[in-house]
Design an enzyme around this catalytic site. Structure first.
Site, PDB file in Angstrom:
ATOM      1  N   LEU A   1      25.595 154.592   9.601  1.00 21.02           N
ATOM      2  CA  LEU A   1      26.141 155.495   8.578  1.00 21.02           C
ATOM      3  C   LEU A   1      25.017 156.289   7.931  1.00 21.02           C
ATOM      4  CD1 LEU A   1      28.650 152.982   6.933  1.00 21.02           C
ATOM      5  CD2 LEU A   1      29.055 154.552   8.822  1.00 21.02           C
ATOM      6  N   PRO A   2      25.344 157.316   7.128  1.00 20.74           N
ATOM      7  CA  PRO A   2      24.269 158.158   6.583  1.00 20.74           C
ATOM      8  C   PRO A   2      23.309 157.444   5.618  1.00 20.74           C
ATOM      9  CG  PRO A   2      26.375 159.322   6.528  1.00 20.74           C
ATOM     10  CD  PRO A   2      26.673 157.908   6.907  1.00 20.74           C
TER      11      PRO A   2
ATOM     12  N   THR B   1      19.588 154.048   8.120  1.00 23.40           N
ATOM     13  CA  THR B   1      18.364 154.032   7.303  1.00 23.40           C
ATOM     14  C   THR B   1      18.793 154.053   5.838  1.00 23.40           C
ATOM     15  OG1 THR B   1      17.195 155.287   8.988  1.00 23.40           O
ATOM     16  CG2 THR B   1      16.185 155.177   6.801  1.00 23.40           C
TER      17      THR B   1
ATOM     18  N   LYS C   1      10.770 151.400   8.467  1.00 25.87           N
ATOM     19  CA  LYS C   1      11.387 152.697   8.804  1.00 25.87           C
ATOM     20  C   LYS C   1      10.943 153.810   7.849  1.00 25.87           C
ATOM     21  CE  LYS C   1      14.250 155.745  10.442  1.00 25.87           C
ATOM     22  NZ  LYS C   1      13.892 156.478  11.654  1.00 25.87           N
TER      23      LYS C   1
ATOM     24  N   LYS D   1      16.373 162.450   2.295  1.00 28.12           N
ATOM     25  CA  LYS D   1      16.798 161.119   1.816  1.00 28.12           C
ATOM     26  C   LYS D   1      15.728 160.071   2.123  1.00 28.12           C
ATOM     27  CE  LYS D   1      18.740 158.621   4.675  1.00 28.12           C
ATOM     28  NZ  LYS D   1      19.385 157.811   5.690  1.00 28.12           N
TER      29      LYS D   1
HETATM   30  P1  NAD Z   1      25.447 161.632  11.003  1.00 31.57           P
HETATM   31  O1  NAD Z   1      25.742 162.202   9.670  1.00 31.57           O
HETATM   32  O2  NAD Z   1      25.442 162.509  12.207  1.00 31.57           O
HETATM   33  O3  NAD Z   1      26.470 160.408  11.310  1.00 31.57           O
HETATM   34  C1  NAD Z   1      26.965 159.533  10.354  1.00 31.57           C
HETATM   35  C2  NAD Z   1      28.422 159.254  10.692  1.00 31.57           C
HETATM   36  O4  NAD Z   1      28.936 158.254   9.805  1.00 31.57           O
HETATM   37  C3  NAD Z   1      29.325 160.484  10.555  1.00 31.57           C
HETATM   38  O5  NAD Z   1      29.980 160.709  11.778  1.00 31.57           O
HETATM   39  C4  NAD Z   1      30.291 160.089   9.434  1.00 31.57           C
HETATM   40  O6  NAD Z   1      31.588 160.631   9.606  1.00 31.57           O
HETATM   41  C5  NAD Z   1      30.288 158.585   9.546  1.00 31.57           C
HETATM   42  N1  NAD Z   1      30.723 157.871   8.358  1.00 31.57           N
HETATM   43  C6  NAD Z   1      30.313 158.024   7.074  1.00 31.57           C
HETATM   44  N2  NAD Z   1      30.942 157.142   6.272  1.00 31.57           N
HETATM   45  C7  NAD Z   1      31.764 156.403   7.064  1.00 31.57           C
HETATM   46  C8  NAD Z   1      32.682 155.338   6.823  1.00 31.57           C
HETATM   47  N3  NAD Z   1      32.868 154.834   5.605  1.00 31.57           N
HETATM   48  N4  NAD Z   1      33.360 154.829   7.876  1.00 31.57           N
HETATM   49  C9  NAD Z   1      33.173 155.334   9.125  1.00 31.57           C
HETATM   50  N5  NAD Z   1      32.334 156.343   9.411  1.00 31.57           N
HETATM   51  C10 NAD Z   1      31.629 156.878   8.386  1.00 31.57           C
HETATM   52  O7  NAD Z   1      24.034 160.879  10.874  1.00 31.57           O
HETATM   53  P2  NAD Z   1      23.078 160.390  12.061  1.00 31.57           P
HETATM   54  O8  NAD Z   1      22.099 161.453  12.380  1.00 31.57           O
HETATM   55  O9  NAD Z   1      23.904 159.768  13.132  1.00 31.57           O
HETATM   56  O10 NAD Z   1      22.264 159.250  11.264  1.00 31.57           O
HETATM   57  C11 NAD Z   1      22.827 157.981  10.960  1.00 31.57           C
HETATM   58  C12 NAD Z   1      21.742 157.124  10.325  1.00 31.57           C
HETATM   59  O11 NAD Z   1      20.640 156.978  11.247  1.00 31.57           O
HETATM   60  C13 NAD Z   1      21.148 157.735   9.050  1.00 31.57           C
HETATM   61  O12 NAD Z   1      20.873 156.706   8.137  1.00 31.57           O
HETATM   62  C14 NAD Z   1      19.870 158.411   9.547  1.00 31.57           C
HETATM   63  O13 NAD Z   1      18.903 158.500   8.510  1.00 31.57           O
HETATM   64  C15 NAD Z   1      19.446 157.464  10.654  1.00 31.57           C
HETATM   65  N6  NAD Z   1      18.644 158.050  11.744  1.00 31.57           N
HETATM   66  C16 NAD Z   1      18.949 159.256  12.285  1.00 31.57           C
HETATM   67  C17 NAD Z   1      18.162 159.763  13.317  1.00 31.57           C
HETATM   68  C18 NAD Z   1      18.449 161.101  13.960  1.00 31.57           C
HETATM   69  O14 NAD Z   1      17.584 161.592  14.720  1.00 31.57           O
HETATM   70  N7  NAD Z   1      19.614 161.709  13.737  1.00 31.57           N
HETATM   71  C19 NAD Z   1      17.088 159.023  13.802  1.00 31.57           C
HETATM   72  C20 NAD Z   1      16.820 157.778  13.255  1.00 31.57           C
HETATM   73  C21 NAD Z   1      17.610 157.290  12.224  1.00 31.57           C
END
Ligand code: NAD
Length: 294
Positions: A65-66, A96, A171, A246
């Site tokens: 999740l975000p 994260t 992280k 964030k």
């Molecule tokens: P994103 O915003 O693309 O995906 C998050 C998903 O969570 C969304 O699809 C959203 O609809 C869903 N969501 C939110 N609340 C929810 C709930 N209550 N129930 C079900 N679904 C819910 O973000 P992302 O890029 O996939 O990143 C996710 C996590 O991973 C974050 O914490 C980010 O910091 C971390 N991260 C991202 C990357 C990257 O390159 N994108 C790399 C490493 C870590």
């Protein structure tokens, strides 16, 4: 075969879940965005109508999740998942989030006899798709061993960072380095190009020289230098600038917790906040390049 509930199918979660599916796991998936759920259902996952529905019969729950508030909202409170999971369920929380928040969730998990690990990842969307992520894990060593075979379906490097919350500390340290490198690379690319260099030539010289770093290897912020980098796709996909902001905020909190100063991280945070003010928060974090050329 393990029944796994996967919650959060965004830029990262969707390709991670897909790798579990391809490895033959029984996957139950949920996201607030119905199209992502439908996409995985068409590939063989079971579409759930809610998080509570997704965990039915699951031995393992993975969330991606975000931010902290989403994770706490999912697991804690009277209607949180911890009140509904079978004791002994393994929860791999891969978002994260703040180390303090992770520790709060760990404490609640232990009260419900849930085996939990904080397991944030590095490697970006390309690493998620290729199944080569790095997992940085906080929690009990025995749980890490119990979860290792599942992590290995999504990642290449599985690190036990230490006790509860340690994965999140590792992280934020890593992402602060990444942000500083990205900004330094973007600044240098703009300087070199303004002074007449070809961006591809400059990028290659720095990549092979003492300025070489991960952003020059895999993620050049100048459009057109790397075909598959977000910069060459209008800064779409990848890792959103608002998520980097964030993480830099979490790094500042983490530094201040024990009185450390993190001035490079603080400056990086300010620059990302400027970018967010320009309405670029949903674009990939390499869009920081535009601060130096507009
Ligand atoms: P994103 O915003 O693309 O995906 C998050 C998903 O969570 C969304 O699809 C959203 O609809 C869903 N969501 C939110 N609340 C929810 C709930 N209550 N129930 C079900 N679904 C819910 O973000 P992302 O890029 O996939 O990143 C996710 C996590 O991973 C974050 O914490 C980010 O910091 C971390 N991260 C991202 C990357 C990257 O390159 N994108 C790399 C490493 C870590």
């Amino acid at each position: 075969m393990t029944t796994i509930a996967f919650i959060g199918l965004g830029n990262m979660g969707l390709p991670m879940a897909r790798n579990l599916l391809r490895a033959g796991q029984d996957l139950r998936v949920f996201d607030l965005v119905a199209t992502s759920v439908a996409e995985l259902a068409s590939e063989g996952a079971t579409a759930a109508q809610s998080a509570a529905d997704a965990i039915q019969g699951a031995q393992v729950v993975i969330s991606m999740l975000p931010a902290s508030r989403h994770v706490e909202g999912l697991y804690l409170g009277d209607s949180g998942l911890f009140t509904q999971l079978q004791p002994g369920t393994l929860v791999l929380e891969c978002s994260t989030i703040a180390p303090e928040s992770a520790r709060t969730v760990h404490k609640a998990a232990a009260e419900h006899t849930i085996r939990m690990l904080d397991a944030p990842v590095s490697g970006g969307t390309a690493g998620a798709a290729a199944g080569t992520l790095t997992f940085m894990i906080g929690g009990k060593a025995e749980y890490v061993e119990q979860a290792r075979s599942i992590f290995e379906l999504m990642g290449k490097n599985i690190f036990h960072a230490g006790p509860e919350g340690a994965g999140q500390v590792a992280k934020v340290c890593n992402n602060q380095v990444l942000a500083v490198q990205m900004i330094a690379t973007a600044e240098a690319m703009a300087m070199g190009v303004a002074n007449g260099l070809d961006p591809a030539v400059l990028a290659e010289i720095m990549r092979q020289s003492s300025g070489g770093n991960w952003t020059l290897e895999k993620y050049n912020p100048w459009p057109g230098v790397m075909e598959n980098a977000p910069a060459s796709k209008g800064y779409s996909g990848g890792f959103m600038a608002e998520l980097m902001a964030k993480d830099l905020g979490l790094a500042q909190e983490t530094a201040q917790h024990f009185g450390n100063s993190a001035p490079m991280g603080a400056l990086a945070l300010q620059l990302y906040r400027m970018l967010l003010k320009q309405g670029k928060g949903k674009q990939d974090f390499s869009v920081i390049q535009q601060l130096f050329i507009e």
